[in-house]
Write a protein that holds these residues in place. Structure first.
Motif, PDB file in Angstrom:
ATOM      1  N   ARG A   1      -6.847   9.877   1.096  1.00  0.00           N
ATOM      2  CA  ARG A   1      -7.246   8.572   1.645  1.00  0.00           C
ATOM      3  C   ARG A   1      -6.891   7.423   0.704  1.00  0.00           C
ATOM      4  O   ARG A   1      -7.337   7.352  -0.428  1.00  0.00           O
ATOM      5  CB  ARG A   1      -8.745   8.588   1.897  1.00  0.00           C
ATOM      6  CG  ARG A   1      -9.240   7.396   2.686  1.00  0.00           C
ATOM      7  CD  ARG A   1     -10.683   7.631   3.113  1.00  0.00           C
ATOM      8  NE  ARG A   1     -11.314   6.442   3.671  1.00  0.00           N
ATOM      9  CZ  ARG A   1     -11.142   6.026   4.912  1.00  0.00           C
ATOM     10  NH1 ARG A   1     -10.343   6.697   5.725  1.00  0.00           N
ATOM     11  NH2 ARG A   1     -11.759   4.938   5.347  1.00  0.00           N
ATOM     12  N   PHE A   2      -6.069   6.510   1.183  1.00  0.00           N
ATOM     13  CA  PHE A   2      -5.722   5.254   0.509  1.00  0.00           C
ATOM     14  C   PHE A   2      -4.966   5.472  -0.809  1.00  0.00           C
ATOM     15  O   PHE A   2      -4.799   4.543  -1.594  1.00  0.00           O
ATOM     16  CB  PHE A   2      -6.962   4.408   0.232  1.00  0.00           C
ATOM     17  CG  PHE A   2      -7.693   3.984   1.470  1.00  0.00           C
ATOM     18  CD1 PHE A   2      -7.108   4.125   2.708  1.00  0.00           C
ATOM     19  CD2 PHE A   2      -8.962   3.426   1.389  1.00  0.00           C
ATOM     20  CE1 PHE A   2      -7.771   3.725   3.857  1.00  0.00           C
ATOM     21  CE2 PHE A   2      -9.642   3.028   2.529  1.00  0.00           C
ATOM     22  CZ  PHE A   2      -9.043   3.180   3.770  1.00  0.00           C
ATOM     23  N   LYS A   3      -4.503   6.701  -1.070  1.00  0.00           N
ATOM     24  CA  LYS A   3      -3.817   6.949  -2.343  1.00  0.00           C
ATOM     25  C   LYS A   3      -2.396   6.385  -2.307  1.00  0.00           C
ATOM     26  O   LYS A   3      -1.901   5.847  -3.272  1.00  0.00           O
ATOM     27  CB  LYS A   3      -3.757   8.447  -2.645  1.00  0.00           C
ATOM     28  CG  LYS A   3      -5.112   9.044  -2.919  1.00  0.00           C
ATOM     29  CD  LYS A   3      -5.475   8.890  -4.386  1.00  0.00           C
ATOM     30  CE  LYS A   3      -6.922   9.231  -4.687  1.00  0.00           C
ATOM     31  NZ  LYS A   3      -7.536  10.263  -3.883  1.00  0.00           N
ATOM     32  N   GLN A   4      -1.728   6.561  -1.152  1.00  0.00           N
ATOM     33  CA  GLN A   4      -0.318   6.202  -1.104  1.00  0.00           C
ATOM     34  C   GLN A   4       0.066   6.029   0.354  1.00  0.00           C
ATOM     35  O   GLN A   4      -0.461   6.733   1.210  1.00  0.00           O
ATOM     36  CB  GLN A   4       0.499   7.333  -1.751  1.00  0.00           C
ATOM     37  CG  GLN A   4       1.954   7.049  -1.954  1.00  0.00           C
ATOM     38  CD  GLN A   4       2.220   6.035  -3.056  1.00  0.00           C
ATOM     39  OE1 GLN A   4       2.251   4.871  -2.798  1.00  0.00           O
ATOM     40  NE2 GLN A   4       2.410   6.477  -4.279  1.00  0.00           N
TER      41      GLN A   4
ATOM     42  N   ASP B   1      -4.360   5.337   7.291  1.00  0.00           N
ATOM     43  CA  ASP B   1      -3.480   6.189   6.487  1.00  0.00           C
ATOM     44  C   ASP B   1      -2.367   6.829   7.308  1.00  0.00           C
ATOM     45  O   ASP B   1      -1.366   7.270   6.757  1.00  0.00           O
ATOM     46  CB  ASP B   1      -4.300   7.310   5.837  1.00  0.00           C
ATOM     47  CG  ASP B   1      -4.643   6.971   4.402  1.00  0.00           C
ATOM     48  OD1 ASP B   1      -4.005   6.061   3.850  1.00  0.00           O
ATOM     49  OD2 ASP B   1      -5.530   7.619   3.835  1.00  0.00           O
TER      50      ASP B   1
END
Lengths: 186, 372, 489
Positions: free
Chosen positions: C209-212, C102
């Motif tokens: 986490r891992f959203k954008q 990230d």
């Protein structure tokens, strides 16, 4: 450097000015084409596209419909790094990332859509991919559809390995390879 | 009532026959026009090393594009029929009729055959044998200008108006030349009835040369062809409305109104072809074919049935029409467009003096030969 | 006051200033990993090596105090070579899993590698030291020891800022790694700052986490509304969705941001966001809800009361005051909130959980009205038949409402805020969606800046008040937030 072409703009001579001989000359050209093509239609260069297809030249083979490669355990090689979405000049890729609970790769795409209606087939996504997960070598040329929605490829449409895929293991991702090994894969 | 029928049986028979002829002839022309729209696309394709439209199909049968006129027609009907808010509604509606009706009316004076005997009744193969047929042709074709001008003006669109102005200027100018080129023929054949002119072309000159108009007036034929194409507003004279490049008088038209303008253009091609063959190429005449059959210059004769002769004559007329139609299509896809000043210069500075000179020379020759 | 020369430019700095800070004053960026302006100097990453004349070796800029007559060079070949070598060393064991990391896009390793090294690794991948990856620590964080470069910013943050000291460097040499002390948990209430100070991807936020990917994020500077401290923040958002809130360091209030303040944004895109009116637990369209509310207020015109709210901006409180004074023409309104204010834990969190009590008092100063106690008494006695207020402010009068039985009309942004027994609820755009002025406990006026658009049909509260007044037959002419503010600030 600008290339210059000299045009000979001489005045028309008498015969040309009465047009008729020139018209006859023009007609001779067009009529020749007309009759040659009329009696020998096979000689025309037209390709009747969907029914008849030329073999793609070398580079064009890697500019056909996209696919997402798979690992040996049928999980997508893609780790949802968004590089292709970032590189895409047509904004046609949409990814939603998700997390594997067990797989050491941690990240995978829960959603991976490519909107072929927007795609310009530039191949930037393939260039950008650090995992060698996306390719444009299916040799399918996306054509017209009656419905926009049918031009949207989802992850399920995209995931496929070609017969005799060179390597399903041994990708750029060390963790994926180790995970596959621990699972007893090849 | 019966007395009325008895007393007027000739008239009723004539009216019925005329109605029948109109129906058959006009339907034939319309059908041919539809095919001509396809032919134009096919001819241009062949000349440009393409295949042309071949996709429209009925029940999976494409027939190399034969159904495209049908598809075009259906498409035209389905389109939105749009009338601009500021348009003159009445004239806007009338303009397509002005474009199409005079052209269709002209077919009434064109002889497409000699005559056929049906149950003892002599059926002339011409809708109406008007004594001044040639003048009717010029008069009615003059009316077509109204279609152009009303179409452009009533839409209240500046570009359409400019197109209409160009169109009116062009059509009026070439109308003059068109009329003058025919004067020579009038002088030679001595009649304005088209049937008379065709019959006169059945003679032989020097015992072997068919006495067609083009033999008497080769020069006038070329002038006529040029003026007629200009009158038809097609390339190289398509400054009125040039498909992709020049906005024309019917730019605000859509749907079937638009189709009427386009259709009239193709009907005019047929009309020009028919006029050219009638006036200069003997109409329905086949060389050496007479009422009783072929009589070759050597004196050999081949007797033919009356109906076969009529069929041959109608066939010859159709063949000539098809040839000229094809020729006009070929010309259109061969020549580049004139500039507007060139267009006007050609008409007033070249064609008009030449047409007048043609009349003078024709008159002088006739005087010299003592034919007056 | 030592005077020194850095890259040919001479300046005078305060005594005790380090060379790195002095260079910063000149606008010369010296690369660093372990140095952080608000943490103690550690000097372990060696990234900030600079050449000082008359010194035999390169010196770390972060730990070298500026001295009189010092001549510093930050861009010589020697320095550049040192940076390359330090980077190669730091990247020796780095797993290079940027595609799943990230931090990629705001990673110190990526940035400095591109800027100062661009060398191929000479170290075979098989020989890299392996460590534990992906390990959730505490409620907000994930630790990936393999990515760690041991700068110890996180250790120093826990030791010096929160003074909880949960983290420590374990083992020695190339075996050393960051770990929790035995029996401790990383739940100090400021733990997400660790993800911020971490220059690499070792500490990442579980919420984000891992959203954008970070390079998609747009940044909008705004104010935290978690408590009366009013920290300056930066909202990171993309395509109408907020992904995280980061601190915007400033001298007046905050360098850091507490975990609770970072989670305030969740309410904006929560599933219970109100886009329509609620009458007695039933959702109805906005217009009928407004009409119904207006007629209920009109019924008890004389006995209506308005209570402002310390959770609303000054504009919206002012609009409520206008509603009471100009539309209802009542004296029964109060903008008097006197909760105790001040930093509770010595870092940031305030004793008053409402962000704008001071702002509401400014409305009181301009418009007058009852004190909170007087209004509470009137509500309790039953003299007030209809009370218009904001949802969280209504909770302050919970017992009085029960006793007096007044009909409660509230404005709420989320369904979960609606107090028990509310008769009508009207939605409004919250302060991630509309600008608003807030006054923090220090008396500093701060304006929120909208980062995302409100749900369709939802307007700012002042606009809703304007509509409500129109339905009651009065025009308040509240056409903009500025119109509401007139005469207040």
């Amino acid at each position: 450097m600008i290339s210059v072409k000299k045009v000979d703009n001489r005045p028309l001579n008498w015969l040309e000015r009465i047009y008729l001989p020139e018209i006859a000359r023009g007609l001779a050209v067009t009529l020749r084409h007309f009759f040659v093509n009329l009696f020998n239609p096979k000689g025309m260069p037209t390709v009747q596209y969907p029914e008849q297809q030329l073999e793609l030249p070398h580079a064009a083979k890697t500019r056909t419909r996209h696919r997402l490669k798979l690992r040996a355990d049928n999980s997508p090689k893609c780790v949802a790094c968004f590089m292709c979405q970032t590189a895409c000049p047509a904004y046609c890729i949409r990814i939603e990332a998700a997390e594997y609970p067990d797989n050491a790769v941690e990240k995978y795409p829960a959603v991976f859509d490519i909107d072929l209606a927007r795609c310009v087939m530039c191949g930037m996504c393939v260039e950008a991919c650090p995992e060698d997960a996306i390719a444009m070598d299916t040799l399918e040329i996306p054509g017209g559809e009656q419905d926009r929605a049918r031009l949207k490829l989802t992850k399920e449409d995209l995931l496929r390995n070609l017969p005799g895929e060179p390597s399903v293991v041994g990708a750029a991702n060390r963790l994926a390879n180790e995970y596959l090994k621990s699972k007893g894969g090849a | 009532m019966t007395e009325f029928y008895a007393a007027n049986s000739d008239l009723i028979l004539f009216a019925g026959a005329a109605a029948f002829k109109t129906l058959v002839f006009l339907n034939g022309v319309m059908g041919f026009t539809a095919l001509l729209t396809l032919a134009e696309r096919k001819v241009s394709a062949l000349m440009q090393d393409r295949i042309g439209p071949n996709r429209a199909s009925l029940f999976g049968l494409a027939l190399n594009g034969l159904f495209h006129p049908v598809a075009d027609g259906i498409k035209m009907v389905m389109k939105e029929d749009f009338v601009p808010g500021r348009a003159e509604k009445l004239l806007f509606t009338l303009a397509p009729f002005f474009a199409l009706v005079p052209v269709l009316a002209l077919f009434s004076v064109i002889p497409f055959g000699d005559y056929v005997m049906v149950f003892g009744y002599q059926l002339d193969l011409q809708i109406a044998d008007v004594p001044l047929g040639l003048f009717l042709v010029l008069a009615l074709s003059g009316l077509a200008i109204y279609g152009v001008f009303l179409g452009g003006w009533s839409a209240k669109n500046n570009f359409a108006l400019l197109g209409a102005l160009r169109g009116a200027a062009q059509m009026i100018s070439y109308e003059v030349v068109l009329g003058l080129t025919l004067v020579g023929l009038l002088m030679i054949f001595g009649s304005a009835s088209l049937q008379d002119i065709v019959r006169a072309q059945g003679r032989l000159l020097f015992g072997w040369l068919p006495a067609w108009g083009v033999v008497y007036q080769p020069f006038a034929f070329i002038l006529f062809l040029v003026a007629a194409v200009a009158e038809n507003k097609r390339t190289p004279f398509d400054l009125v409305e040039g498909e992709s490049e020049i906005i024309g008088y019917f730019m605000e038209y859509s749907s079937m109104r638009f189709a009427a303008f386009m259709f009239s253009e193709f009907v005019e091609i047929i009309l020009i072809s028919m006029l050219a063959s009638t006036l200069f190429f003997g109409g329905w005449q086949v060389p050496y074919l007479y009422e009783s059959g072929f009589i070759l210059p050597g004196g050999k004769a081949l007797a033919l049935n009356h109906y076969l002769v009529a069929l041959l004559q109608v066939g010859a007329f159709s063949a000539k029409t098809v040839f000229f139609s094809w020729f006009l299509l070929v010309v259109r896809w061969t020549l580049p467009r004139f500039r507007f000043d060139q267009l006007m210069g050609l008409c007033w500075k070249r064609l008009l003096p030449l047409a007048l000179l043609n009349i003078l020379v024709t008159g002088a020759v006739m005087l010299a030969l003592g034919k007056v | 006051m030592p005077k020194l020369t850095i890259d040919g430019k001479t300046l005078e700095v305060a005594k005790g200033t380090t060379v790195l800070e002095a260079a910063q004053q000149l606008g010369v960026h010296v690369p660093r990993y372990c140095y952080h302006p608000k943490l103690s100097v550690s000097g372990n990453c060696r990234m900030c090596l600079v050449e000082v004349e008359k010194s035999p070796k390169l010196l770390t800029a972060c730990s070298t105090e500026a001295a009189e007559g010092m001549v510093v060079h930050t861009a010589t070949e020697k320095v550049k070579a040192a940076r390359r070598d330090v980077l190669e060393y730091l990247l020796l064991n780095h797993p290079l899993d940027c595609p799943v990391c990230d931090q990629a896009g705001e990673c110190g390793l990526q940035d400095y590698y591109m800027e100062h090294s661009r060398a191929k690794s000479r170290f075979p991948a098989e020989d890299k030291v392996r460590r534990q990856k992906r390990r959730p620590l505490g409620p907000h964080l994930v630790l990936d020891n393999e990515r760690c470069i041991l700068c110890t910013r996180c250790v120093r943050f826990c030791a010096e800022v929160t003074k909880t000291a949960e983290l420590e460097v374990m083992e020695r040499g190339d075996r050393s790694f960051i770990d929790l002390k035995e029996g401790r948990a990383l739940d100090n209430g400021y733990s997400l700052n660790i993800a911020d100070v971490c220059p690499v991807g070792a500490w990442t936020s579980r919420d984000f986490r891992f959203k954008q990917r970070v390079w998609f994020l747009k940044k909008t500077p705004t104010v935290c509304l978690g408590c009366a401290t009013g920290c300056l923040t930066e909202v990171h958002h993309n395509e109408g969705a907020i992904y995280r809130v980061m601190p915007r360091p400033n001298a007046e209030t905050n360098t850091w941001l507490c975990d609770a303040g970072r989670m305030v944004y969740k309410a904006v895109q929560a599933g219970d966001r109100l886009a329509k009116g609620v009458i007695k637990n039933g959702l109805i369209e906005l217009e009928p809800a407004l009409r119904e509310t207006a007629s209920r207020i009109d019924e008890n015109h004389a006995a209506a009361a308005v209570l402002g709210s310390p959770w609303l901006s000054v504009e919206d409180n002012a609009a409520l005051a206008r509603l009471a004074k100009d539309a209802l023409k009542t004296e029964n309104f109060s903008f008097d909130f006197n909760a105790e204010q001040g930093i509770k834990d010595g870092i940031l969190i305030n004793k008053d959980p409402a962000p704008n009590a001071a702002g509401a008092r400014r409305v009181k100063a301009a418009c007058g009205g009852l004190s909170f106690g007087e209004l509470a008494a009137k509500v309790a006695s039953g003299a007030v038949k209809v009370l218009v207020t904001e949802a969280r402010a209504a909770a302050l009068l919970k017992n009085e409402l029960k006793a007096g039985g007044a009909r409660l009309i509230v404005f709420a942004a989320n369904r979960s805020e609606i107090p028990q027994g509310a008769y009508a609820t009207l939605p409004y755009a919250n302060y991630f969606e509309t600008p608003g002025t807030f006054v923090n406990f220090q008396g500093l006026e701060r304006r929120t800046v909208p980062a995302v658009a409100a749900p369709e049909g939802v307007r700012p509260l002042w606009a809703m008040v304007n509509r409500l007044a129109v339905y009651s037959g009065t025009s308040l002419h509240l056409d903009s937030a500025e119109a509401a503010l007139k005469g207040i600030l």
